[in-house]
Design an enzyme around this catalytic site. Structure first.
Site, PDB file in Angstrom:
ATOM      1  N   ASN A 138       3.567   3.399  21.288  1.00 60.11           N
ATOM      2  CA  ASN A 138       3.874   4.349  19.516  1.00 60.11           C
ATOM      3  C   ASN A 138       5.647   3.692  19.149  1.00 60.11           C
ATOM      4  N   THR A 160       0.803  -0.833   0.559  1.00 63.47           N
ATOM      5  CA  THR A 160      -0.029   0.217   0.236  1.00 63.47           C
ATOM      6  C   THR A 160       1.192   0.947   0.176  1.00 63.47           C
ATOM      7  N   LEU A 220       4.436  11.819  13.280  1.00 61.98           N
ATOM      8  CA  LEU A 220       4.004  12.676  14.378  1.00 61.98           C
ATOM      9  C   LEU A 220       5.861  12.950  13.816  1.00 61.98           C
ATOM     10  N   SER A 255     -10.604  -1.310  14.897  1.00 64.58           N
ATOM     11  CA  SER A 255     -10.194  -2.158  14.453  1.00 64.58           C
ATOM     12  C   SER A 255      -8.753  -3.095  14.703  1.00 64.58           C
ATOM     13  N   LYS A 256      -7.904  -2.835  15.388  1.00 62.73           N
ATOM     14  CA  LYS A 256      -7.422  -2.783  16.038  1.00 62.73           C
ATOM     15  C   LYS A 256      -7.977  -4.166  17.286  1.00 62.73           C
ATOM     16  N   VAL A 266       1.438  21.090  15.237  1.00 59.57           N
ATOM     17  CA  VAL A 266       1.286  20.551  16.789  1.00 59.57           C
ATOM     18  C   VAL A 266      -0.525  20.766  16.497  1.00 59.57           C
ATOM     19  N   TYR A 267      -1.501  19.558  16.948  1.00 61.78           N
ATOM     20  CA  TYR A 267      -2.678  19.304  17.009  1.00 61.78           C
ATOM     21  C   TYR A 267      -3.008  20.014  19.108  1.00 61.78           C
ATOM     22  N   THR A 280      -1.276  -3.429  19.104  1.00 59.39           N
ATOM     23  CA  THR A 280      -1.308  -1.378  19.350  1.00 59.39           C
ATOM     24  C   THR A 280      -1.852  -1.611  21.028  1.00 59.39           C
ATOM     25  N   ASP A 281      -0.979  -0.572  21.794  1.00 60.87           N
ATOM     26  CA  ASP A 281      -1.439  -0.352  23.486  1.00 60.87           C
ATOM     27  C   ASP A 281      -2.544   1.116  22.769  1.00 60.87           C
ATOM     28  N   GLU A 282      -3.291   1.146  21.267  1.00 60.17           N
ATOM     29  CA  GLU A 282      -4.758   1.984  21.261  1.00 60.17           C
ATOM     30  C   GLU A 282      -5.822   1.300  22.001  1.00 60.17           C
ATOM     31  N   ALA A 337      -1.142  -4.236   8.427  1.00 61.03           N
ATOM     32  CA  ALA A 337      -2.727  -3.213   8.394  1.00 61.03           C
ATOM     33  C   ALA A 337      -2.792  -2.198   8.306  1.00 61.03           C
ATOM     34  N   TYR A 348      -8.820   3.751  13.365  1.00 59.81           N
ATOM     35  CA  TYR A 348      -7.900   2.827  14.106  1.00 59.81           C
ATOM     36  C   TYR A 348      -7.633   1.469  14.750  1.00 59.81           C
ATOM     37  N   HIS A 355      -9.270  12.362  19.797  1.00 59.04           N
ATOM     38  CA  HIS A 355      -7.840  12.913  20.362  1.00 59.04           C
ATOM     39  C   HIS A 355      -7.590  12.490  21.697  1.00 59.04           C
TER      40      HIS A 355
HETATM   41  P1  NAD Z   1       3.073   0.970   8.626  1.00 58.88           P
HETATM   42  O1  NAD Z   1       1.875   1.266   8.485  1.00 58.88           O
HETATM   43  O2  NAD Z   1       4.465   1.006   8.111  1.00 58.88           O
HETATM   44  O3  NAD Z   1       2.623  -0.853   7.622  1.00 58.88           O
HETATM   45  C1  NAD Z   1       2.075  -1.945   6.718  1.00 58.88           C
HETATM   46  C2  NAD Z   1       2.580  -2.459   6.303  1.00 58.88           C
HETATM   47  O4  NAD Z   1       1.667  -3.921   5.912  1.00 58.88           O
HETATM   48  C3  NAD Z   1       2.540  -1.696   4.491  1.00 58.88           C
HETATM   49  O5  NAD Z   1       4.405  -2.358   4.208  1.00 58.88           O
HETATM   50  C4  NAD Z   1       1.297  -2.223   3.925  1.00 58.88           C
HETATM   51  O6  NAD Z   1       1.985  -2.356   2.845  1.00 58.88           O
HETATM   52  C5  NAD Z   1       1.111  -3.475   4.238  1.00 58.88           C
HETATM   53  N1  NAD Z   1      -0.188  -4.027   4.400  1.00 58.88           N
HETATM   54  C6  NAD Z   1      -1.498  -3.011   4.703  1.00 58.88           C
HETATM   55  N2  NAD Z   1      -2.422  -3.822   4.058  1.00 58.88           N
HETATM   56  C7  NAD Z   1      -1.951  -4.803   3.941  1.00 58.88           C
HETATM   57  C8  NAD Z   1      -2.847  -6.260   3.070  1.00 58.88           C
HETATM   58  N3  NAD Z   1      -3.866  -6.249   2.806  1.00 58.88           N
HETATM   59  N4  NAD Z   1      -1.637  -6.949   2.651  1.00 58.88           N
HETATM   60  C9  NAD Z   1      -0.726  -7.505   2.926  1.00 58.88           C
HETATM   61  N5  NAD Z   1       0.047  -6.366   3.691  1.00 58.88           N
HETATM   62  C10 NAD Z   1      -0.314  -4.962   3.719  1.00 58.88           C
HETATM   63  O7  NAD Z   1       2.853   0.358   9.755  1.00 58.88           O
HETATM   64  P2  NAD Z   1       3.419   0.144  10.719  1.00 58.88           P
HETATM   65  O8  NAD Z   1       3.694   1.235  11.458  1.00 58.88           O
HETATM   66  O9  NAD Z   1       5.206  -1.053  10.861  1.00 58.88           O
HETATM   67  O10 NAD Z   1       3.167  -0.740  11.896  1.00 58.88           O
HETATM   68  C11 NAD Z   1       3.163  -2.445  12.082  1.00 58.88           C
HETATM   69  C12 NAD Z   1       2.014  -2.716  13.045  1.00 58.88           C
HETATM   70  O11 NAD Z   1       2.293  -2.505  14.423  1.00 58.88           O
HETATM   71  C13 NAD Z   1       0.459  -3.115  12.584  1.00 58.88           C
HETATM   72  O12 NAD Z   1       0.054  -3.687  12.637  1.00 58.88           O
HETATM   73  C14 NAD Z   1       0.475  -1.454  13.949  1.00 58.88           C
HETATM   74  O13 NAD Z   1      -0.855  -1.324  13.828  1.00 58.88           O
HETATM   75  C15 NAD Z   1       1.301  -2.359  14.740  1.00 58.88           C
HETATM   76  N6  NAD Z   1       1.488  -1.346  15.836  1.00 58.88           N
HETATM   77  C16 NAD Z   1       2.475  -0.269  15.642  1.00 58.88           C
HETATM   78  C17 NAD Z   1       2.827   1.612  16.252  1.00 58.88           C
HETATM   79  C18 NAD Z   1       3.098   1.962  15.683  1.00 58.88           C
HETATM   80  O14 NAD Z   1       3.669   3.363  16.195  1.00 58.88           O
HETATM   81  N7  NAD Z   1       3.506   2.409  13.916  1.00 58.88           N
HETATM   82  C19 NAD Z   1       2.622   0.740  17.612  1.00 58.88           C
HETATM   83  C20 NAD Z   1       2.384  -0.181  18.022  1.00 58.88           C
HETATM   84  C21 NAD Z   1       1.388  -1.165  17.340  1.00 58.88           C
HETATM   85  P1  TYD Z   2       0.774   9.553  15.118  1.00 54.40           P
HETATM   86  O1  TYD Z   2       2.120   9.206  15.434  1.00 54.40           O
HETATM   87  O2  TYD Z   2      -0.035   9.550  14.069  1.00 54.40           O
HETATM   88  O3  TYD Z   2       0.424   8.591  16.242  1.00 54.40           O
HETATM   89  P2  TYD Z   2      -1.018   8.119  17.194  1.00 54.40           P
HETATM   90  O4  TYD Z   2      -2.335   8.365  17.164  1.00 54.40           O
HETATM   91  O5  TYD Z   2      -1.259   6.690  16.648  1.00 54.40           O
HETATM   92  O6  TYD Z   2      -0.400   8.069  18.529  1.00 54.40           O
HETATM   93  O7  TYD Z   2       0.176  10.927  16.220  1.00 54.40           O
HETATM   94  C1  TYD Z   2       1.246  11.240  17.500  1.00 54.40           C
HETATM   95  C2  TYD Z   2       1.105  12.167  18.344  1.00 54.40           C
HETATM   96  O8  TYD Z   2       0.866  13.327  17.394  1.00 54.40           O
HETATM   97  C3  TYD Z   2      -0.952  12.453  18.455  1.00 54.40           C
HETATM   98  O9  TYD Z   2      -1.129  12.807  19.971  1.00 54.40           O
HETATM   99  C4  TYD Z   2      -0.966  12.947  17.172  1.00 54.40           C
HETATM  100  C5  TYD Z   2      -0.272  14.121  17.238  1.00 54.40           C
HETATM  101  N1  TYD Z   2       0.466  14.340  16.297  1.00 54.40           N
HETATM  102  C6  TYD Z   2       0.404  16.303  16.496  1.00 54.40           C
HETATM  103  O10 TYD Z   2       0.270  17.038  17.440  1.00 54.40           O
HETATM  104  N2  TYD Z   2       0.387  16.526  14.517  1.00 54.40           N
HETATM  105  C7  TYD Z   2       0.412  15.452  13.769  1.00 54.40           C
HETATM  106  O11 TYD Z   2       1.015  16.657  12.508  1.00 54.40           O
HETATM  107  C8  TYD Z   2       0.852  14.790  13.886  1.00 54.40           C
HETATM  108  C9  TYD Z   2       0.744  13.857  12.289  1.00 54.40           C
HETATM  109  C10 TYD Z   2       0.303  14.442  14.828  1.00 54.40           C
END
Ligand code: NAD
Ligand code: TYD
Length: 374
Positions: free
Chosen positions: A204, A51, A215, A178-179, A231-232, A149-151, A98, A175, A310
């Site tokens: 995060n 994606t 962020l 769905s998780k 900054v939100y 995720t912790d969310e 995801a 999000y 938020h």
């Molecule tokens: P990301 O959005 O960077 O990557 C998601 C990957 O999944 C991409 O490579 C995308 O192409 C692939 N993908 C999406 N839909 C697909 C499908 N239908 N079939 C096959 N591949 C598909 O996400 P990330 O930040 O690397 O997160 C990875 C996992 O970790 C997720 O499940 C997320 O919920 C979880 N997670 C993320 C964080 C974070 O801070 N980023 C924290 C805790 C948990």
């Molecule tokens: P994000 O990286 O989107 O992770 P998550 O929402 O999954 O925690 O955002 C982290 C924090 O930063 C969240 O409180 C939203 C805030 N944020 C901003 O203030 N400005 C931005 O442009 C973005 C993308 C996030």
């Protein structure tokens, strides 16, 4: 696509012994995990739909390794998943695939339900059928690890204790909902069908290869280009940050020695308000880019309209994984953030390649509606 890309007509796949089927391995955390596992000598089969968030460039360093195979495909494709399991006989499935960005889940939740819920369901059904074919040690050691995720736990007040494994689920964004749904499916497939599952709920992440919609990489990329740092709301929302390689080592630990059917919270005990994170990034850029025309980078900071619904604060209690599996993070927030900023400074071509085209469309859509509030 890499020359090692999988074709369904492939006659003799590479080494199957103890291989991992990783889904979403071209994304941020998945690619860090795949690189770590291949470096550790484990054969990895990476199934990724590519994606907007999936980027084969993240895996350029291992693209030619005989231990790495890429499959361009969708986790919702039951036929493909079943075929891969039958051909590669993996010892585990690690599900990263995801839709992962909260703001995108607010403007377009459908894709989140499809991949995060239907996709996990498809994987579970395929894993169950595959598990039934296994015997002996292969059956005893097979694992389905779901990365979450912790969310899913919702939001905390400033004085609430951190999320622990028994905190009730209370997801607030599409999000997170769905998780949470996918976590419940995984739990049920263990309880009802005996599938040997593991779930990890992490805070995060930040680090190399994170797409600049989140962020930290968004702020770095905007600051380098002299663009506003949005900054939100009041910027006092708290997130609990973990360096991505520490998350990957925790997943490996849970895979190797986690107790089947259990969930493990993962975090580094680094709660920081968003405003603090942005100011720290600006100070690092001032130091590491002394010739930047935008010094002090903090003058680029711009308060914008808040995210709907938020979540105010996330915090992870990671004592279970520390106590039972002896996992600890290697990086502090300060060392991890410095490494991260340095990585983005060292990789301008990567930023350039991911911030063209569709990315600009998302930035325009997300930030045009927010306007400046200061
Ligand atoms: P990301 O959005 O960077 O990557 C998601 C990957 O999944 C991409 O490579 C995308 O192409 C692939 N993908 C999406 N839909 C697909 C499908 N239908 N079939 C096959 N591949 C598909 O996400 P990330 O930040 O690397 O997160 C990875 C996992 O970790 C997720 O499940 C997320 O919920 C979880 N997670 C993320 C964080 C974070 O801070 N980023 C924290 C805790 C948990
Ligand atoms: P994000 O990286 O989107 O992770 P998550 O929402 O999954 O925690 O955002 C982290 C924090 O930063 C969240 O409180 C939203 C805030 N944020 C901003 O203030 N400005 C931005 O442009 C973005 C993308 C996030």
């Amino acid at each position: 696509m890499s020359p090692r890309s999988f074709a369904l007509s492939l006659q003799s796949p590479p080494s199957k012994a103890h291989s991992l089927l990783v889904t979403g391995g071209a994304g941020f955390i998945g690619s860090n995990f795949v690189i770590q596992r291949v470096a550790g000598g484990t054969p990895v089969l990476n199934l990724d739909k590519l994606t907007y968030a999936g980027n084969p460039e993240n895996l350029a360093s291992i693209a030619d390794s005989p231990l790495y195979t890429f499959v361009h495909g969708d986790i919702c494709d039951a036929h493909l998943v079943a075929r891969l399991l039958a051909e590669y006989q993996p010892s585990a499935i690690v599900n990263f695939a995801a839709e992962s960005h909260v703001d995108r889940s607010i403007t377009g939740p459908e894709a989140f339900l499809r991949t995060n819920i239907d996709g996990t369901f498809t994987l579970l059904q395929a894993a169950r059928a595959y598990y039934e074919t296994l015997t002996g040690e292969a059956r005893d050691t097979f694992r389905f690890l779901h990365v979450s995720t912790d969310e899913v736990f919702g939001t905390l007040s400033p004085t609430d204790p951190a999320f622990h494994e028994d905190t009730p689920y209370a997801p607030n964004s599409p999000y997170a909902a769905s998780k949470a749904s996918s976590d419940h499916l995984v739990r049920a497939w263990h309880h009802t069908y005996g599938l040997p599952t593991l779930i990890t709920n992490c805070s995060n992440n930040y680090g190399p290869f994170q797409f600049p919609e989140k962020l930290i990489p968004l702020m770095i990329s905007n600051a380098l280009a002299g663009k506003p740092l949005p900054v939100y709301g009041d910027g006092q929302q708290v997130r609990d940050w973990l360096f991505v390689e520490d998350h990957c080592s925790a997943i490996h630990t849970v895979l190797a020695s986690g107790k089947v059917g259990e969930t493990y919270n993962i975090g580094g005990n680094n709660q920081r308000a968003n405003l603090h994170v942005v100011h720290t990034l600006c100070a690092l850029l001032d130091e590491l880019r002394p010739d930047s025309p935008y010094i002090p980078h903090s003058k680029l900071l711009l308060y914008v309209k808040d995210r709907p619904g938020h979540d105010r604060r996330y915090a992870i209690d990671a004592r279970k994984i520390q106590r039972e599996l002896h996992w600890l993070p290697a990086e502090s927030f300060e060392t991890g953030l410095r490494k991260t900023v340095q990585w983005y400074l060292d990789n301008p071509a990567w930023i350039e390649s991911v911030t063209s085209g569709a990315y600009q469309h998302w930035i325009d859509q997300n930030y045009a509606q927010r306007g400046a509030t200061s």
